[in-house]
Scaffold this active site. Structure first.
Site, short mmCIF file in Angstrom:
data_model
loop_
_atom_site.label_atom_id
_atom_site.label_comp_id
_atom_site.label_asym_id
_atom_site.label_seq_id
_atom_site.Cartn_x
_atom_site.Cartn_y
_atom_site.Cartn_z
N LYS B 182 0.85 -1.19 0.00
CA LYS B 182 0.00 0.00 0.00
C LYS B 182 0.88 1.23 0.00
O LYS B 182 1.80 1.35 0.80
CB LYS B 182 -0.89 0.01 1.26
CG LYS B 182 -2.05 -0.96 1.14
CD LYS B 182 -2.87 -1.03 2.43
CE LYS B 182 -3.82 -2.21 2.37
NZ LYS B 182 -4.45 -2.51 3.65
N GLY B 215 -13.81 -4.65 1.65
CA GLY B 215 -13.36 -3.46 0.92
C GLY B 215 -11.97 -3.61 0.30
O GLY B 215 -11.78 -3.31 -0.88
#
Lengths: 279, 279
Positions: B182, B215
């Protein structure tokens, strides 16, 4: 520091008037897990948590509060449990059963040094708690509530095992007391009689620890009416009412009142003074 | 002796085919209290109890089963917890919080000598259990389920922390593996990139321990599609799905599958072989 658990939320307003309450955050995550957080620092805390339905949630919450308090540096932890879940599962009646109250008291003993319960079903089971444990009877509160209504009345226990409770209330009010005796008069019929006492023309208060179906209380009331009793009042510490029991019992007696160890529509007698006594 | 708790009822049929199950009685009283009873005598028992919602009930039930087994003379008690409640509450992130998983593991330690959990969120927390505790990964079961579907595909972890899980599955299937990284590319936007691996034209399986909202998995899938991946499969050990998550995720991916540590409509991979391994 006084910490109020979800199971004692209904007592918070009254406690707050007399003692400061520690700020805590208690919520449930969407997956059903409880989350607790203690928002103040301290050294000693008293957690107040009643454990009626959903009792398992309230028990685990008490455990988490204990862990949070220890983690936050609290050294001395007491817990007050107005209604103690699993207290009627106090012995092995069929082989293979647990002593459920033992398991629960051992669990609470992991975090709490002292335990205070209101009118536990079998006070001997408090020996399962590893620390100091005390049983508190709300005799004073029940006596005060019925004092004016009873006049020169009588206090009765529904059976001999519950006599101490009736005696304590009677002594506070300076009244006579006794208990019912059950006699099997046929294979299907049991007779209940008040022992060595004349109820004729007297107001009577029958008092027990727990009312669930209310069947015994209704039967006792019918007998008292036949014997010419004036008003019949029924009281108990814990109102663990079965479906419809409040309605059936309210119809049968002149007044039904229990304490607020469990919040119910007839929890008219507050045990908060007993909690404040511990501070 | 194998004792199946209410939280593992959905595994009973499959376990029964391979191993004898101990007769127990488990019910709930009208007041909400659990009642358990062990109907067979023995010396050693393995209790199987998963602790998804209502997790507090399943935890207290495990405690009562422990007490019943000890009371009934059982000497050696193991417990298998496919899904371990409170495992994500594994550290103090805000002052005043408990380490909830510690409280729960200490509680189970009151009665059980050994604990086996499936893919616990933070395996280090098993140190809070006083006895022997082991974490079991269902890598073999997940690998087998996706073996034919994947072909010469790739296994990806959604983040570096989950890499071991992807690696274990990849090694069983002889496939490549990596993880997403990320990167914050603006105050509001985070970019996810698969590290050092080319997914173009390949089938990909993303695997994690728990899926709740889904998600991250949906985001990872969108990126894989952009990078030219062929089919995208998503798997996890525990399907703790938030409201609507199964539907959203199922639409986004080619297939969604979790194990049956928690019963859900997509619990297609059975961990029962891992339980039977412990016998």
């Amino acid at each position: 520091m006084l910490v109020i658990g979800s199971g004692a939320k209904h007592l918070e307003g009254e406690i707050k008037e007399k003692a400061p309450i520690t700020n805590v955050e208690i919520k449930k995550f969407p997956d059903g897990e409880k989350y607790v957080r203690i928002l103040e620092k301290g050294d000693k805390a008293i957690v107040v948590q009643s454990t009626y339905k959903p009792q398992d949630e309230f028990l685990i919450e008490a455990l988490l509060l204990g862990d949070a308090l220890r983690e936050n540096g609290y050294r001395k932890l007491k817990i007050v449990i107005p209604y103690m879940a699993y207290s009627r599962q106090d012995r092995v009646t069929k082989e293979g059963e647990p002593i459920s109250i033992r398991a629960v008291l051992k669990m609470l003993g992991l975090y709490y040094d002292e335990l205070y319960v209101m009118d536990i079903h079998n006070p001997k089971t408090l020996e399962f708690f590893p620390g100091r444990a005390e049983n508190i009877l709300p005799s004073k509160e029940i006596a005060e509530y019925f004092s004016d209504k009873l006049g020169e009345g009588i206090i009765l226990a529904p059976d001999k095992g519950a006599l101490e409770r009736a005696k304590a209330i009677a002594e506070i009010l300076g009244l006579e007391y006794s208990h019912f005796e059950k006699k099997r008069i046929s294979p299907t019929e049991v007779q209940m009689t008040p022992v060595n006492i004349d109820v004729k023309g007297k107001n009577v208060l029958i008092v027990d620890d727990i009312i669930s179906t209310g069947g015994t209380m209704i039967k006792a009331t019918e007998i008292l009416r036949k014997l010419g009793a004036e008003k019949v009042f029924v009281a108990a510490t814990h109102g663990v009412f079965a479906e419809g029991a409040i309605e059936r019992l309210s119809k049968a007696v002149d007044e039904l009142a229990v304490t607020n160890t469990i919040p119910t529509p007839v929890s008219k007698i507050s045990i908060v003074p007993e909690i404040l006594n511990l501070l």
